[in-house]
Scaffold this motif. Structure first.
Motif, PDB file in Angstrom:
ATOM      1  N   ASP A 205       0.829  -1.212   0.000  1.00 36.65           N
ATOM      2  CA  ASP A 205       0.000   0.000   0.000  1.00 36.65           C
ATOM      3  C   ASP A 205       0.858   1.255   0.000  1.00 36.65           C
ATOM      4  O   ASP A 205       0.453   2.296  -0.536  1.00 36.65           O
ATOM      5  CB  ASP A 205      -0.916   0.014   1.232  1.00 36.65           C
ATOM      6  CG  ASP A 205      -1.997  -1.044   1.151  1.00 36.65           C
ATOM      7  OD1 ASP A 205      -2.127  -1.680   0.084  1.00 36.65           O
ATOM      8  OD2 ASP A 205      -2.702  -1.254   2.154  1.00 36.65           O
ATOM      9  N   LEU A 206       2.039   1.175   0.584  1.00 35.51           N
ATOM     10  CA  LEU A 206       2.940   2.319   0.629  1.00 35.51           C
ATOM     11  C   LEU A 206       3.848   2.360  -0.596  1.00 35.51           C
ATOM     12  O   LEU A 206       4.077   3.420  -1.174  1.00 35.51           O
ATOM     13  CB  LEU A 206       3.792   2.262   1.903  1.00 35.51           C
ATOM     14  CG  LEU A 206       3.011   2.191   3.214  1.00 35.51           C
ATOM     15  CD1 LEU A 206       3.963   1.994   4.388  1.00 35.51           C
ATOM     16  CD2 LEU A 206       2.184   3.449   3.416  1.00 35.51           C
ATOM     17  N   SER A 207       4.322   1.191  -0.999  1.00 33.38           N
ATOM     18  CA  SER A 207       5.232   1.116  -2.137  1.00 33.38           C
ATOM     19  C   SER A 207       4.555   1.506  -3.445  1.00 33.38           C
ATOM     20  O   SER A 207       5.181   2.100  -4.324  1.00 33.38           O
ATOM     21  CB  SER A 207       5.799  -0.302  -2.248  1.00 33.38           C
ATOM     22  OG  SER A 207       6.664  -0.413  -3.340  1.00 33.38           O
ATOM     23  N   LEU A 208       3.252   1.186  -3.562  1.00 35.82           N
ATOM     24  CA  LEU A 208       2.487   1.491  -4.778  1.00 35.82           C
ATOM     25  C   LEU A 208       1.420   2.550  -4.506  1.00 35.82           C
ATOM     26  O   LEU A 208       0.346   2.530  -5.092  1.00 35.82           O
ATOM     27  CB  LEU A 208       1.835   0.222  -5.328  1.00 35.82           C
ATOM     28  CG  LEU A 208       2.779  -0.932  -5.699  1.00 35.82           C
ATOM     29  CD1 LEU A 208       1.993  -2.128  -6.201  1.00 35.82           C
ATOM     30  CD2 LEU A 208       3.794  -0.486  -6.748  1.00 35.82           C
ATOM     31  N   SER A 209       1.711   3.457  -3.600  1.00 36.13           N
ATOM     32  CA  SER A 209       0.751   4.501  -3.233  1.00 36.13           C
ATOM     33  C   SER A 209       0.361   5.360  -4.436  1.00 36.13           C
ATOM     34  O   SER A 209       1.151   5.559  -5.373  1.00 36.13           O
ATOM     35  CB  SER A 209       1.349   5.388  -2.145  1.00 36.13           C
ATOM     36  OG  SER A 209       0.548   6.514  -1.905  1.00 36.13           O
ATOM     37  N   ASP A 210      -0.874   5.846  -4.409  1.00 35.81           N
ATOM     38  CA  ASP A 210      -1.330   6.754  -5.480  1.00 35.81           C
ATOM     39  C   ASP A 210      -0.539   8.057  -5.482  1.00 35.81           C
ATOM     40  O   ASP A 210      -0.454   8.734  -6.510  1.00 35.81           O
ATOM     41  CB  ASP A 210      -2.824   7.062  -5.303  1.00 35.81           C
ATOM     42  CG  ASP A 210      -3.687   5.831  -5.537  1.00 35.81           C
ATOM     43  OD1 ASP A 210      -3.227   4.929  -6.273  1.00 35.81           O
ATOM     44  OD2 ASP A 210      -4.795   5.760  -4.979  1.00 35.81           O
ATOM     45  N   ASP A 211       0.021   8.394  -4.337  1.00 38.79           N
ATOM     46  CA  ASP A 211       0.883   9.567  -4.248  1.00 38.79           C
ATOM     47  C   ASP A 211       2.274   9.169  -4.755  1.00 38.79           C
ATOM     48  O   ASP A 211       3.103   8.633  -4.016  1.00 38.79           O
ATOM     49  CB  ASP A 211       0.964  10.035  -2.791  1.00 38.79           C
ATOM     50  CG  ASP A 211       1.754  11.333  -2.631  1.00 38.79           C
ATOM     51  OD1 ASP A 211       2.475  11.709  -3.566  1.00 38.79           O
ATOM     52  OD2 ASP A 211       1.644  11.958  -1.543  1.00 38.79           O
ATOM     53  N   LYS A 212       2.536   9.411  -6.023  1.00 40.84           N
ATOM     54  CA  LYS A 212       3.758   8.949  -6.661  1.00 40.84           C
ATOM     55  C   LYS A 212       5.013   9.569  -6.057  1.00 40.84           C
ATOM     56  O   LYS A 212       6.053   8.916  -5.970  1.00 40.84           O
ATOM     57  CB  LYS A 212       3.712   9.252  -8.167  1.00 40.84           C
ATOM     58  CG  LYS A 212       2.532   8.612  -8.896  1.00 40.84           C
ATOM     59  CD  LYS A 212       2.541   7.100  -8.725  1.00 40.84           C
ATOM     60  CE  LYS A 212       1.354   6.455  -9.435  1.00 40.84           C
ATOM     61  NZ  LYS A 212       1.276   5.005  -9.167  1.00 40.84           N
ATOM     62  N   VAL A 213       4.923  10.825  -5.645  1.00 33.55           N
ATOM     63  CA  VAL A 213       6.075  11.479  -5.027  1.00 33.55           C
ATOM     64  C   VAL A 213       6.438  10.771  -3.724  1.00 33.55           C
ATOM     65  O   VAL A 213       7.614  10.489  -3.452  1.00 33.55           O
ATOM     66  CB  VAL A 213       5.792  12.972  -4.767  1.00 33.55           C
ATOM     67  CG1 VAL A 213       6.950  13.611  -4.006  1.00 33.55           C
ATOM     68  CG2 VAL A 213       5.527  13.703  -6.075  1.00 33.55           C
ATOM     69  N   PHE A 214       5.398  10.472  -2.926  1.00 34.44           N
ATOM     70  CA  PHE A 214       5.634   9.767  -1.666  1.00 34.44           C
ATOM     71  C   PHE A 214       6.200   8.382  -1.914  1.00 34.44           C
ATOM     72  O   PHE A 214       7.192   7.985  -1.279  1.00 34.44           O
ATOM     73  CB  PHE A 214       4.340   9.654  -0.871  1.00 34.44           C
ATOM     74  CG  PHE A 214       4.402   8.629   0.231  1.00 34.44           C
ATOM     75  CD1 PHE A 214       5.072   8.894   1.420  1.00 34.44           C
ATOM     76  CD2 PHE A 214       3.828   7.372   0.072  1.00 34.44           C
ATOM     77  CE1 PHE A 214       5.158   7.946   2.423  1.00 34.44           C
ATOM     78  CE2 PHE A 214       3.902   6.415   1.075  1.00 34.44           C
ATOM     79  CZ  PHE A 214       4.568   6.713   2.250  1.00 34.44           C
ATOM     80  N   SER A 215       5.579   7.583  -2.796  1.00 28.09           N
ATOM     81  CA  SER A 215       6.009   6.201  -3.001  1.00 28.09           C
ATOM     82  C   SER A 215       7.444   6.132  -3.522  1.00 28.09           C
ATOM     83  O   SER A 215       8.219   5.254  -3.109  1.00 28.09           O
ATOM     84  CB  SER A 215       5.067   5.487  -3.981  1.00 28.09           C
ATOM     85  OG  SER A 215       5.078   6.109  -5.254  1.00 28.09           O
ATOM     86  N   LYS A 216       7.821   7.071  -4.390  1.00 27.84           N
ATOM     87  CA  LYS A 216       9.196   7.085  -4.901  1.00 27.84           C
ATOM     88  C   LYS A 216      10.188   7.381  -3.782  1.00 27.84           C
ATOM     89  O   LYS A 216      11.220   6.703  -3.649  1.00 27.84           O
ATOM     90  CB  LYS A 216       9.331   8.127  -6.019  1.00 27.84           C
ATOM     91  CG  LYS A 216      10.715   8.161  -6.642  1.00 27.84           C
ATOM     92  CD  LYS A 216      10.780   9.182  -7.768  1.00 27.84           C
ATOM     93  CE  LYS A 216      12.184   9.221  -8.387  1.00 27.84           C
ATOM     94  NZ  LYS A 216      12.278  10.201  -9.500  1.00 27.84           N
ATOM     95  N   SER A 217       9.869   8.372  -2.958  1.00 27.86           N
ATOM     96  CA  SER A 217      10.750   8.722  -1.850  1.00 27.86           C
ATOM     97  C   SER A 217      10.790   7.610  -0.810  1.00 27.86           C
ATOM     98  O   SER A 217      11.848   7.276  -0.270  1.00 27.86           O
ATOM     99  CB  SER A 217      10.270  10.031  -1.215  1.00 27.86           C
ATOM    100  OG  SER A 217      11.136  10.449  -0.194  1.00 27.86           O
ATOM    101  N   PHE A 218       9.631   7.016  -0.516  1.00 28.82           N
ATOM    102  CA  PHE A 218       9.531   5.923   0.452  1.00 28.82           C
ATOM    103  C   PHE A 218      10.409   4.754   0.038  1.00 28.82           C
ATOM    104  O   PHE A 218      11.206   4.243   0.829  1.00 28.82           O
ATOM    105  CB  PHE A 218       8.073   5.486   0.588  1.00 28.82           C
ATOM    106  CG  PHE A 218       7.876   4.244   1.409  1.00 28.82           C
ATOM    107  CD1 PHE A 218       7.897   4.285   2.791  1.00 28.82           C
ATOM    108  CD2 PHE A 218       7.672   3.015   0.784  1.00 28.82           C
ATOM    109  CE1 PHE A 218       7.716   3.130   3.548  1.00 28.82           C
ATOM    110  CE2 PHE A 218       7.499   1.864   1.527  1.00 28.82           C
ATOM    111  CZ  PHE A 218       7.521   1.920   2.908  1.00 28.82           C
ATOM    112  N   ASN A 219      10.278   4.308  -1.208  1.00 31.56           N
ATOM    113  CA  ASN A 219      11.061   3.169  -1.693  1.00 31.56           C
ATOM    114  C   ASN A 219      12.555   3.469  -1.691  1.00 31.56           C
ATOM    115  O   ASN A 219      13.372   2.616  -1.347  1.00 31.56           O
ATOM    116  CB  ASN A 219      10.608   2.777  -3.103  1.00 31.56           C
ATOM    117  CG  ASN A 219       9.237   2.138  -3.116  1.00 31.56           C
ATOM    118  OD1 ASN A 219       8.884   1.392  -2.209  1.00 31.56           O
ATOM    119  ND2 ASN A 219       8.436   2.428  -4.131  1.00 31.56           N
TER     120      ASN A 219
END
Length: 453
Positions: A333-347
């Motif tokens: 849910d975090l890795s493929l989040s709809d918030d692309k900026v967040f998911s990229k930074s998270f990963n």
């Protein structure tokens, strides 16, 4: 109805100023040498809370009295095993397979028939008959183990018709757990040879848990967390629990003062994603700070550094660096989040942590119910060498997790494959009830001590 307080013994390096008492509850816990002093504590067995907790000057590790244990039950009747053995031998003859059964190994979930093939017989021919064996024996989840771990034989696993849960309390009371020399022992369950699976998180050093919904991932996470709480004090362990669903790990909020890395409120951030990302950034900063400490002191990892601090003449417990475990539930849910900026930074930051945090005493555990190649990427596979696979719906998902197609034939309800140090073993996971989690958390929360000491 509230039960009468019972007495139980507690582990401590120094005796506490508490009146010593002898009563009828001195049972298996003492005999197993879990506790090494004569200090007696009083517990409300229904809630797990300490009675008169202000009497105790040092932190007390949770006691096994708060957990239920298995009562020994009868296994399969020998007649049933012999009948199954006869049926298997008949199939060998029908398919012209030159083999004999050399041993029968009973475990909680499956019975394994150890098979010795004649030299020169191709194993691939045996694998071709898997569906025939499933049909003739009426077991759709039957599977071959080629080879048996550490042996030159083949295993034929047949699910047991009668199954009962392995309780977490049974593992905690076991000699394997009590006498474990692991720095961070985690009790997962019971292996096929009936020994208990106790692994050291520091040697993994990061763990990936994956499987379909309802197969045992959440219970496994509880078992891992409680295993650490039973062995480590707040000065030795800090937790970061990221739970997008907000319900699976909610019970541990009550021990935030003792074990959380940072007891921050979600109110400090505008969105949950911002809170999660900031937490990871804080952990990344802590990692870099620890490496600076190690560099200045001339030590290569946290274990060497802590031993050095303990042996100093001017020893201070506050100088010891606690191990940090970050658990991320619903990782997809975090890795493929709809918030692309967040998911990229998270990963990006998660992979950075996983790649270099081991020596700093930081260990990551991620769990997902969507074991697709989009979630379990090449970077995740490289940084999370230890993996646990629960039952999945397809061979593709199984290969994504383990590089093999066996997880889709597991039985569910805690049945798992554990890949550790290049070896894959089948384990029946233990069961932890929500009530037991609450009792342990209440036991810790009720203590009125300085958790940093």
């Amino acid at each position: 109805m509230i039960s009468e307080p019972i007495d139980s013994r507690s582990k401590s390096s120094a005796k506490m100023p508490v009146k010593k008492e002898i009563n009828e509850f001195e049972s298996e816990v003492v005999e197993n040498n879990i506790l090494d002093t004569e200090t007696v504590i009083q517990i409300n067995i229904e809630t797990g809370q300490l009675i008169n907790s202000d009497r105790y000057l040092e932190y007390i590790l949770p006691v096994p009295d708060l957990l239920e244990i298995n009562i020994k039950k009868r296994g399969k009747e020998s007649g049933d095993l012999n009948q199954t053995k006869i049926e298997i031998l008949k199939l060998f003859n029908a398919f012209n397979i030159p083999a004999k059964i050399t041993a029968i190994i009973e475990s909680k979930r499956v019975t394994t028939f150890e098979i010795s093939l004649s030299q020169g017989y191709p194993v691939v021919k045996l694998e071709k008959h898997l569906k025939d064996f499933r049909l003739r024996l009426g077991e759709k989840d039957l599977r071959f183990i080629i080879p048996m771990p550490g042996r030159t034989t083949v295993g034929l696993e047949i699910p047991n018709k009668n199954f009962y849960n392995l309780l977490f309390g049974t593992l905690v009371n076991s000699k394997e757990f009590i006498n474990s020399q692991c720095i961070m022992p985690i009790a997962l369950g019971q292996k096929l040879d009936n020994s208990f699976c106790i692994l050291d998180l520091t040697k993994m050093p990061h763990l990936l848990i994956a499987g379909a919904t309802g197969q045992g991932k959440s219970v496994c996470l509880h078992a891992i967390i409680l295993s650490l709480l039973f062995k480590m004090k707040p000065s030795e362990l800090k937790l970061i629990l990221i739970d997008p669903k907000k319900v699976e790990l909610n019970a541990y909020k009550r021990i935030s003062k003792a074990f959380y890395f940072k007891d921050d409120s979600l109110r400090n951030y505008q969105t949950e994603n911002e809170f999660i990302l900031q937490t990871i950034l804080d952990l990344e900063y802590e990692m870099e700070n620890r490496y600076n400490i190690l560099a200045r002191s001339g030590h290569k990892d946290i274990s060497e550094y802590n031993n050095y601090v303990k042996n100093k003449l001017t020893n201070s417990k506050r100088d010891i660096l606690p191990y940090i475990v970050m658990i991320v539930d619903e990782f997809s849910d975090l890795s493929l989040s709809d918030d692309k900026v967040f998911s990229k930074s998270f990963n990006s930051h998660l992979n950075k942590l996983a790649g270099k945090s081991r020596a700093a005493g930081i260990h990551l555990i991620i769990a997902t119910q969507r074991p697709s190649v989009k979630v379990i990427t090449g970077d995740i596979k490289a940084n999370f060498p230890a993996r646990i696979a629960f039952r999945v719906s397809s061979t593709v998902d199984s290969r994504t997790i383990l590089e093999s197609g066996d997880a889709n034939s597991l039985l569910g309800s805690g049945d798992m494959l554990v890949n550790f140090k290049g070896e894959t073993i089948r384990v029946q996971g233990c069961f932890v009830s929500n009530a037991e989690v609450e009792k342990i958390c209440n036991f810790i929360k009720s203590q009125k001590v300085d958790f940093s000491s």
